[in-house]
Design an enzyme around this catalytic site. Structure first.
Site, PDB file in Angstrom:
ATOM      1  N   LYS A 118      -5.543   2.193   8.786  1.00 39.53           N
ATOM      2  CA  LYS A 118      -4.134   1.812   8.766  1.00 39.53           C
ATOM      3  C   LYS A 118      -3.425   2.353   7.516  1.00 39.53           C
ATOM      4  O   LYS A 118      -2.210   2.313   7.409  1.00 39.53           O
ATOM      5  CB  LYS A 118      -4.001   0.289   8.859  1.00 39.53           C
ATOM      6  CG  LYS A 118      -4.397  -0.282  10.238  1.00 39.53           C
ATOM      7  CD  LYS A 118      -4.298  -1.804  10.255  1.00 39.53           C
ATOM      8  CE  LYS A 118      -4.771  -2.441  11.554  1.00 39.53           C
ATOM      9  NZ  LYS A 118      -3.719  -2.518  12.595  1.00 39.53           N
ATOM     10  N   LYS A 175      -0.311  -6.113   8.114  1.00 40.58           N
ATOM     11  CA  LYS A 175      -1.322  -5.935   9.156  1.00 40.58           C
ATOM     12  C   LYS A 175      -2.677  -6.109   8.508  1.00 40.58           C
ATOM     13  O   LYS A 175      -2.787  -6.188   7.284  1.00 40.58           O
ATOM     14  CB  LYS A 175      -1.216  -4.561   9.809  1.00 40.58           C
ATOM     15  CG  LYS A 175      -1.081  -3.412   8.801  1.00 40.58           C
ATOM     16  CD  LYS A 175      -0.881  -2.065   9.461  1.00 40.58           C
ATOM     17  CE  LYS A 175       0.503  -1.863  10.049  1.00 40.58           C
ATOM     18  NZ  LYS A 175       0.497  -1.691  11.483  1.00 40.58           N
TER      19      LYS A 175
END
Ligand code: PLP
Length: 831
Positions: free
Chosen positions: A571, A565
């Site tokens: 994240k 990602k």
């Protein structure tokens, strides 16, 4: 020909009669040869693989065109409401196998090419990725375009045809480097240039007020105009039935060259206007979730919003002749706030150009627009300095002020006195220099505002739009994201698709909900073995990709633990790296312990200006170097960072994933779609209770997912108590050891203090709560390792993930938009 028929039966989603198939093979072969000769202008014997690719793409495009024309005619004839999807990003990837799949001719084309000694797989790899997007938001737009075509919605996508999409990432000595990518270098066989479809887009200048009977008329005299030229790409739905258009705008100077200046010898000056104009569609901003506060970005937004609105109004008037009917016949979806200047532009077009009175124009505008919110990150909430907007778009600034004045007057008239409340819902942020709040503009100008997962939509109500939600309690709704199964299952994972067809029949290909018929097979040992065999083939393929690109040998029997990602602190790739180091420490401390071998696989790009994210990439690579070269580790642990993450790389990694890392700081990931792609392909998720992970857990069952860590409300409470992590670190011996080893330079002998700043940051200022979740993440990873040892139980869970994730199809998401927001009908491919 018998071989080609055998090959065709390998392709599970097509089962035409053998004779028809052979007929089609011959036709495809002729069509490709004709394109090669007459469009590419090459002889068979001289053609390069790229020539073949272009010839095949053109032949495939021909197959779409008849249904495209039929769809266009049908859209006119039926007088249906049209949907316009406005997005500054479309992260499309490659189109060859995608088009072949939806047309149902993968195997006939493979056979046709084989008869010409051409390998379809090689052509597949030659196509450049269309990377006109940064990450999830752009990929969502691409999945939605495909699902809208599949559901036969009369839809158009609008965006910008960037000359250069998302940068190409290389890793040199562990560091990210960015290079421009050049996807148009060898032409784009999928698009049709439409030089005759162009609009003038103004910038700057002044507004003239002309007295009239009751209200003055306003005429904007821009000081600069740029031309928007259309390029159309057909978007074919599943089974090829319905074909929509993605229309991308390219910028041109109305006068390409100042001839007098050129003749006077100033060759560069003669081209200055052209360069300035064309810079608008030159590059995609690589600014995942942080707005590039640049004038050019605002120019891009207005350029494509204005061109798209002018175009759709022209189409509407041609078809219906009455601007008053616009809202009945048109629904416009704003993908994030990037196109939200369109709200002011539609008001300008209605009032100034089409003579609609203000209040009626506002009614039409609100009934036409709807807006999707993608993020709560404060740095990503778009605002523009009022002076900049005033200079670039003077008429729009007037319109925004007037919308705001009427909005605030209305509230005061209803008795709202509280100055704090009024300033919170104002379009203008008065703190630290006046700014226009684009999210507020999109909210006010839309009849529906949606979040992208259940949790996210609730947080939208409680945070960014809390005060507006109080005033418009019916406006915010939820549509949880989805992904297209054509690309992310049938194309990316033919081995699994074949097994599913053999087990369930073909019905699930048209109706994903039939995947649930897989449930009874979850405990079937014979099925489990076939399932494992399909996964193994995918892992072997990924191992060969890793060997090719990184010269690292990974063991296809190890657990493939995948985090792919965009690189972002929220994240928390860092949390995964800390876990990797803890695992490494364990292996060294107890070398004889029999642990389950793992491969940690990372991929992702960091925005070029995002220093901390780039440092985390360097750390992942430093850890990989140390771990992979330590003889005590042997095959127990490998770490790989695959460069240049894009759609095509995702298609290679996702089918091979055993474990899907979805470990964001709770409350910060709006939805995620990578999580859906991997669960669909039978990976188990390890994740926080964030975004669509919440719904994934609901669907797959909590025994088939590994959830850990603070929840969104706990994150908020924890932050309120302070984000100094010294106590947390002191309480976790493992974490302390890991952080000390990083700070001491164990992974950076060449520059011992490289990570001192990083370690200090999470020690004293751990905003993303990496340390707070470390122990519970480690515990969840231990549970993963235990489950992996019980391979039958693991496979059972993996199968149930595939069986229970049908709901995450973008067909379901689009059907919800159609029903709740656009009020348009859908029909399925088999209807
Ligand atoms: C699906 C996808 C994303 C989104 O991934 P998340 O894990 O949801 O952030 C980003 N980039 C590419 C290339 C994708 O295919």
């Amino acid at each position: 020909m018998t071989e080609t028929i055998a090959a065709a039966s390998d392709r599970p989603n097509e089962a035409p009669e053998a004779e028809a198939l052979n007929g089609d093979i011959a036709k495809l072969r002729d069509a490709v040869l004709e394109k090669l000769t007459y469009s590419v202008g090459k002889d068979r014997n001289a053609a390069s693989e790229r020539d073949w690719f272009i010839a095949v793409a053109l032949a495939v495009r021909d197959r779409m065109v008849d249904n495209w024309m039929t769809s266009v005619r049908g859209n006119y004839r039926d007088n249906r409401r049209r949907v316009y999807y406005l997005s500054l990003e479309f992260l499309i990837g490659r189109l060859l196998v995608d088009s072949l799949t939806n047309l149902g001719i993968v195997e006939p084309m493979r056979a046709a090419l084989a008869s010409l000694d051409v390998d379809l797989e090689k052509l597949r790899d030659i196509e450049p990725d269309a990377a006109l997007g940064n990450g999830g938001l752009g990929r969502l737009a691409a999945c939605f375009m495909e699902s809208m075509a599949t559901l036969s919605i009369a839809a158009h996508g609008y965006g910008i045809r960037y000359d250069h999409g998302l940068f190409r990432q290389t890793i040199a000595d562990g560091w990210q480097h960015e290079f421009p990518e050049d996807w148009l270098e060898f032409g784009n066989p999928w698009e049709f240039p439409r030089p005759e479809v162009s609009y003038m887009i103004g910038f700057g200048g002044a507004v003239e007020s002309i007295p009239r009977n009751s209200h003055p008329a306003h005429v904007w005299h821009p000081s600069e105009t740029v031309e928007a030229v259309a390029y159309d790409t057909p978007v074919v739905g599943w089974r090829g039935k319905h074909v929509n258009t993605l229309r991308l705008w390219s910028a041109r100077a109305p006068d390409p060259l100042k001839l007098d200046v050129f003749n006077s010898g100033d060759y560069v000056g003669a081209l200055a206007d052209q360069v300035r104009a064309e810079s608008i569609s030159k590059i995609l901003y690589p600014s995942d979730s942080t707005p590039a506060g640049l004038e050019l970005r605002l120019r891009q937004e207005y350029f494509f919003a204005s061109a798209s609105l002018q175009d759709l109004i022209r189409r509407h008037l041609e078809q219906h002749g009455d601007i008053e009917l616009l809202a009945d016949k048109v629904a416009i979806q704003l993908n994030d706030t990037h196109p939200s200047i369109g709200v002011a532009e539609l008001m300008r077009l209605l009032v100034d150009v089409h003579g609609v009175d203000w209040d009626r124009a506002w009614e039409i505008t609100v009934a036409t627009f709807s807006y999707t919110n993608h993020t709560l990150l404060p740095e990503a909430l778009e605002t523009w300095p009022a002076p900049l907007m005033e200079r670039l778009l003077p008429r729009h600034m007037q319109i925004i002020f007037l919308i705001n004045a009427k909005h605030l007057d209305g509230l005061r008239a209803k008795g709202m006195e509280d100055a704090g409340k009024l300033s919170a819902v104002s379009l203008i942020d008065e703190h630290g220099g006046r700014h226009v709040r684009m999210g507020h503009l999109a909210f006010l100008g839309s009849h529906k505002v949606n979040g992208v997962s259940g949790l996210h939509s609730e947080l939208v109500k409680q945070t960014v739009f809390r005060d507006l939600h109080e005033i418009f309690p019916d406006r915010i709704c939820n549509v949880t994201n989805g992904v297209t199964f054509r690309r992310w299952l049938y194309e990316a994972n033919p081995h699994l698709t074949k097994l599913l067809v053999e087990t369930l029949g073909r019905g699930f290909l048209d109706d994903a909900s039939q995947l649930q018929k897989l449930e009874p097979f979850a405990d079937d040992l014979d099925f489990q073995a076939r399932w494992a065999a399909a996964k193994q083939l995918n892992k072997e393929h990924l191992a060969s990709v890793v060997a090719d690109r990184l010269l690292i040998k990974i063991n296809p029997n190890a657990l493939f633990d995948v985090q792919i990602k965009r690189m972002h602190e929220y994240k928390r790739q860092l949390l995964n790296i800390l876990d990797t180091i803890a695992l490494y420490n364990e292996i060294r401390a107890q070398p004889m312990r029999d642990m389950a071998p793992r491969v940690k696989i990372f991929a992702g790009k960091a925005a070029a200006s995002y220093q901390q994210a780039k440092l985390i990439i360097k750390l992942a690579n430093d850890v990989a170097r140390v771990v992979n070269n330590d003889p005590t580790v042997r095959d127990q642990l490998k770490v790989v960072f695959l460069p240049n993450y894009n759609v095509s790389l995702a298609e290679a990694i996702i089918p091979a994933a055993d474990l899907s890392e979805q470990i964001s700081t709770a409350g910060m990931e709006a939805s995620g779609t990578g999580n859906m792609k991997m669960a669909l392909n039978g990976a188990l998720t390890i994740g926080t209770l964030d975004g669509a992970n919440v719904e994934i857990r609901e669907k797959v069952g909590s025994e088939n997912i590994f959830i850990f860590g603070l929840k969104a409300d706990e994150v908020a409470a924890r932050r309120a108590r302070g984000i100094d992590a010294r106590e947390t670190i002191a309480a976790s011996p493992q974490l302390r050891e890991v952080l000390e080893s990083i700070a001491d330079g164990v992974f950076s002998h060449d520059d011992r203090h490289r990570y001192q700043g990083l370690v200090d940051a999470i020690t004293y200022h751990d905003y993303f709560l990496v340390t707070a979740d470390f122990d519970s993440y480690r515990a969840a990873q231990a549970a993963v390792a235990r489950r992996w040892r019980d391979r039958k139980s693991w496979q059972r869970s993996a199968i149930l993930n595939t069986a229970r994730t049908a709901w995450f199809s973008s067909d379901r998401a689009i059907a919800e938009y159609a029903d709740q927001i656009w009020n348009v009908p859908v029909s399925r491919p088999k209807d």
